[in-house]
Scaffold this motif. Structure first.
Motif, PDB file in Angstrom:
ATOM      1  N   SER A  45       0.832  -1.204   0.000  1.00 28.62           N
ATOM      2  CA  SER A  45       0.000   0.000   0.000  1.00 28.62           C
ATOM      3  C   SER A  45       0.866   1.253   0.000  1.00 28.62           C
ATOM      4  N   ILE A  46       1.900   1.267   0.831  1.00 27.05           N
ATOM      5  CA  ILE A  46       2.824   2.411   0.889  1.00 27.05           C
ATOM      6  C   ILE A  46       3.529   2.583  -0.453  1.00 27.05           C
ATOM      7  N   GLU A  47       3.937   1.464  -1.031  1.00 25.49           N
ATOM      8  CA  GLU A  47       4.601   1.522  -2.336  1.00 25.49           C
ATOM      9  C   GLU A  47       3.657   2.108  -3.389  1.00 25.49           C
ATOM     10  N   GLY A  48       2.407   1.679  -3.368  1.00 26.54           N
ATOM     11  CA  GLY A  48       1.413   2.213  -4.305  1.00 26.54           C
ATOM     12  C   GLY A  48       1.173   3.698  -4.084  1.00 26.54           C
ATOM     13  N   ASP A  49       1.085   4.100  -2.802  1.00 21.05           N
ATOM     14  CA  ASP A  49       0.892   5.520  -2.498  1.00 21.05           C
ATOM     15  C   ASP A  49       2.072   6.349  -2.987  1.00 21.05           C
TER      16      ASP A  49
ATOM     17  N   PHE B  73      -4.330  14.234   0.714  1.00 23.04           N
ATOM     18  CA  PHE B  73      -3.861  12.857   0.865  1.00 23.04           C
ATOM     19  C   PHE B  73      -3.761  12.498   2.350  1.00 23.04           C
ATOM     20  N   LEU B  74      -3.173  13.394   3.141  1.00 22.09           N
ATOM     21  CA  LEU B  74      -3.041  13.141   4.583  1.00 22.09           C
ATOM     22  C   LEU B  74      -4.410  13.038   5.267  1.00 22.09           C
ATOM     23  N   LYS B  75      -5.377  13.796   4.797  1.00 25.62           N
ATOM     24  CA  LYS B  75      -6.728  13.715   5.377  1.00 25.62           C
ATOM     25  C   LYS B  75      -7.322  12.324   5.165  1.00 25.62           C
TER      26      LYS B  75
ATOM     27  N   PRO C 175      -5.090   7.900   7.390  1.00 28.38           N
ATOM     28  CA  PRO C 175      -4.866   8.105   8.828  1.00 28.38           C
ATOM     29  C   PRO C 175      -3.497   7.621   9.324  1.00 28.38           C
ATOM     30  N   ASN C 176      -2.851   6.738   8.595  1.00 26.81           N
ATOM     31  CA  ASN C 176      -1.566   6.209   9.061  1.00 26.81           C
ATOM     32  C   ASN C 176      -0.367   7.078   8.713  1.00 26.81           C
ATOM     33  N   TYR C 177      -0.590   8.094   7.897  1.00 30.39           N
ATOM     34  CA  TYR C 177       0.504   8.992   7.542  1.00 30.39           C
ATOM     35  C   TYR C 177       0.451  10.242   8.418  1.00 30.39           C
TER      36      TYR C 177
ATOM     37  N   ASP D 150       2.496  18.481   7.375  1.00 29.82           N
ATOM     38  CA  ASP D 150       2.474  17.687   8.607  1.00 29.82           C
ATOM     39  C   ASP D 150       1.044  17.510   9.089  1.00 29.82           C
ATOM     40  N   LYS D 151       0.791  16.358   9.695  1.00 34.47           N
ATOM     41  CA  LYS D 151      -0.487  16.132  10.366  1.00 34.47           C
ATOM     42  C   LYS D 151      -0.208  16.032  11.856  1.00 34.47           C
ATOM     43  N   VAL D 152      -0.859  16.894  12.623  1.00 36.71           N
ATOM     44  CA  VAL D 152      -0.744  16.862  14.073  1.00 36.71           C
ATOM     45  C   VAL D 152      -2.151  16.662  14.610  1.00 36.71           C
ATOM     46  N   GLY D 153      -2.424  15.454  15.107  1.00 34.71           N
ATOM     47  CA  GLY D 153      -3.792  15.135  15.510  1.00 34.71           C
ATOM     48  C   GLY D 153      -4.678  15.122  14.278  1.00 34.71           C
TER      49      GLY D 153
END
Length: 163
Positions: A64-68, A112-114, A117-119, A138-141
């Motif tokens: 999944s990470i590779e695809g992203d 994409f970050l929204k 959830p794992n990123y 960056d995602k903070v919370g």
């Protein structure tokens, strides 16, 4: 002192008690040893199954990470930024400034970050200027923050894993 003597029936009973105790001890030891082996075998099978499930899950996450990563590497702002950098800050194909492409990429990273959830962070790091970040989000919370240009960092001298 008086000598105590046992009759033959008492000796046979005593021998029976000793034999029962000895065989009980022997059977108990054998049973305990076999039970311990069975428990150990079952635990090893459970552990092996857990490792197999974990490995399968990890492989799926890596795919999944590779695809992203592949998806993000092919979004238009990536090529737009590269072209603009090679042409004094302006994309010769559509006339967009490098800053416009960077803003578009930051928008894509934010969305994409929204959805993922794992990123917790996405960065586009350039080769020039010591591997300086070009775009970082960056995602903070639950908050998504596009990092201002003045706060972007040089990553050329550090391992990528460090924030």
């Amino acid at each position: 002192m008086k000598k105590v003597s046992f009759g033959i029936s008492k000796k046979i009973q005593l021998l029976k008690v000793v034999l029962v105790l000895a065989s009980s001890l022997f059977l108990g030891t054998v049973f305990y040893s076999e039970a311990e082996k069975m428990i150990l075998k079952n635990k090893l099978e459970e552990l092996s199954e857990s490792v197999s499930v974990y490995r399968s899950g990890s492989q799926q996450k890596l795919k999944s990470i590779e695809g992203d990563t592949l998806f993000l590497s092919q979004v238009p702002p990536i090529q737009g930024i590269i072209l603009a950098q090679k042409n004094n800050g302006k994309d010769p194909l559509d006339g967009s400034e490098a800053e416009e492409w960077e803003a578009r990429l930051a928008s894509i990273f934010s969305n994409f970050l929204k959805d993922k959830p794992n990123y917790i962070q996405l960065r586009y790091i350039g080769v020039q200027n010591g591997g300086k970040e070009i775009v970082r989000v960056d995602k903070v919370g639950t908050s998504i923050n596009i990092v201002k240009k003045k706060n972007l960092q040089s990553k050329g001298e550090r391992s990528y894993g460090h924030l």
